[in-house]
Scaffold this motif. Sequence first.
Motif, short mmCIF file in Angstrom:
data_model
loop_
_atom_site.label_atom_id
_atom_site.label_comp_id
_atom_site.label_asym_id
_atom_site.label_seq_id
_atom_site.Cartn_x
_atom_site.Cartn_y
_atom_site.Cartn_z
N GLN A 256 1.84 7.34 10.60
CA GLN A 256 3.07 8.04 10.20
C GLN A 256 3.26 9.33 10.98
O GLN A 256 2.31 9.88 11.54
N VAL A 257 4.50 9.79 10.99
CA VAL A 257 4.90 11.05 11.64
C VAL A 257 4.55 11.07 13.13
O VAL A 257 4.16 12.10 13.70
N LYS A 258 4.67 9.89 13.76
CA LYS A 258 4.50 9.80 15.22
C LYS A 258 5.81 9.32 15.86
O LYS A 258 5.83 8.95 17.03
N GLY A 259 6.84 9.23 15.03
CA GLY A 259 8.14 8.80 15.55
C GLY A 259 8.42 7.32 15.41
O GLY A 259 9.51 6.86 15.76
N TYR A 260 7.45 6.54 14.92
CA TYR A 260 7.68 5.09 14.80
C TYR A 260 8.79 4.77 13.80
O TYR A 260 9.59 3.86 14.02
N GLY A 261 8.83 5.52 12.68
CA GLY A 261 9.87 5.28 11.66
C GLY A 261 11.26 5.47 12.23
O GLY A 261 12.18 4.71 11.91
N THR A 262 11.41 6.46 13.10
CA THR A 262 12.72 6.73 13.73
C THR A 262 13.09 5.61 14.70
O THR A 262 14.21 5.11 14.70
N ARG B 6 0.81 -1.21 0.00
CA ARG B 6 0.00 0.00 0.00
C ARG B 6 0.85 1.27 0.00
O ARG B 6 0.55 2.23 -0.69
N GLN B 7 1.94 1.24 0.78
CA GLN B 7 2.75 2.46 0.95
C GLN B 7 3.79 2.65 -0.14
O GLN B 7 4.34 3.75 -0.28
N LEU B 8 4.12 1.58 -0.87
CA LEU B 8 5.13 1.68 -1.93
C LEU B 8 4.47 1.25 -3.24
O LEU B 8 4.78 0.18 -3.79
N PRO B 9 3.54 2.08 -3.76
CA PRO B 9 2.73 1.65 -4.89
C PRO B 9 3.53 1.41 -6.17
O PRO B 9 3.05 0.72 -7.07
N VAL C 191 13.77 10.88 0.96
CA VAL C 191 15.15 11.32 1.23
C VAL C 191 15.20 12.10 2.55
O VAL C 191 16.11 11.89 3.36
N GLY C 192 14.20 12.94 2.80
CA GLY C 192 14.16 13.74 4.03
C GLY C 192 14.15 12.86 5.27
O GLY C 192 14.86 13.13 6.25
N TYR C 193 13.35 11.80 5.21
CA TYR C 193 13.31 10.85 6.33
C TYR C 193 14.68 10.20 6.53
O TYR C 193 15.19 10.14 7.66
N LYS D 238 17.26 12.44 8.13
CA LYS D 238 17.05 12.55 9.58
C LYS D 238 17.53 11.32 10.33
O LYS D 238 17.78 11.38 11.53
N GLN D 239 17.63 10.20 9.62
CA GLN D 239 18.13 8.96 10.26
C GLN D 239 19.64 8.81 10.09
O GLN D 239 20.19 7.73 10.35
N GLY D 240 20.31 9.85 9.59
CA GLY D 240 21.77 9.82 9.50
C GLY D 240 22.31 9.34 8.16
O GLY D 240 23.52 9.10 8.04
N ILE E 277 18.91 -1.85 2.65
CA ILE E 277 17.50 -1.71 2.99
C ILE E 277 16.69 -1.81 1.71
O ILE E 277 16.92 -1.06 0.75
N ALA E 278 15.76 -2.75 1.68
CA ALA E 278 14.95 -2.96 0.48
C ALA E 278 13.65 -2.17 0.55
O ALA E 278 13.26 -1.53 -0.43
N PHE E 279 12.98 -2.23 1.71
CA PHE E 279 11.68 -1.56 1.87
C PHE E 279 11.60 -0.99 3.29
O PHE E 279 12.16 -1.59 4.22
#
Length: 169
Positions: free
Chosen positions: A92-98, A35-38, A126-128, A131-133, A82-84
């Motif tokens: 999203q944007v609640k800090g879970y990705g970090t 769903r997120q990577l159409p 890219v922005g995400y 932020k992850q270094g 990292i593949a996906f």
Amino acid sequence: KREEEAGRLKFVCVSNDSVDEHMVWLIGLKNIFARQLPNMPREYIVRLIMDRNHKSVMVIRRNQVVGGITYRPYVSQKFGEIAFCAIMADEQVKGYGTRLMNHLKQHARDVDGLTHFLTYADNNAVGYFVKQGFTKEIFLDKERWHGYIKDYDGGILMECKIDPKLPYT
Ligand code: BCO
């Protein structure tokens, strides 16, 4: 158990090992990626998630997958690809990705012995990754990764060095 009922998060790293619970989580993660990577073909997502050379770090809440990162550790080369990477739309944007990325770094360093990650990031992610270094500049010697990761057009190759000592979680 009670922690999870209270909505607490659990971070796991699993691969296709035929354990029923792991298979259910991997299928949940496959649905989030689809769903997120159409732009990613669904069969390609299934193939990599179920490939035994790949691992998936997932965030689980009340036994439901909220998101995850699927990667391939190249242990001899000490880097991972990292593949996906995705989190469910309404989480999203609640800090879970970090937090997910931090668990990935810790696991990759302490269990797989990796020093770096490479990924072909989608333009809008890219922005995400920054932020992850991750950087767009690749410092890793080309002979360490060339021929291991596949060329993929439409993405931007990015690198992240895993700190050898930092407690990430
Ligand atoms: O720390 P801050 O608050 O300053 O910044 C936050 C976010 O604002 C920022 N961020 C998140 N998504 C961004 C972004 N900045 C620019 N562009 C974006 N698209 O990053 C900081 C961390 O936020 P977070 O921890 O709450 O991130 P979240 O939303 O839990 O997870 C990030 C994603 C990218 C995993 C998530 O938004 C998502 O699933 N997006 C859709 C799928 C996607 O684009 N996945 C990455 C595709 S690339 C790939 O999978 C690798 C190779 C094919």
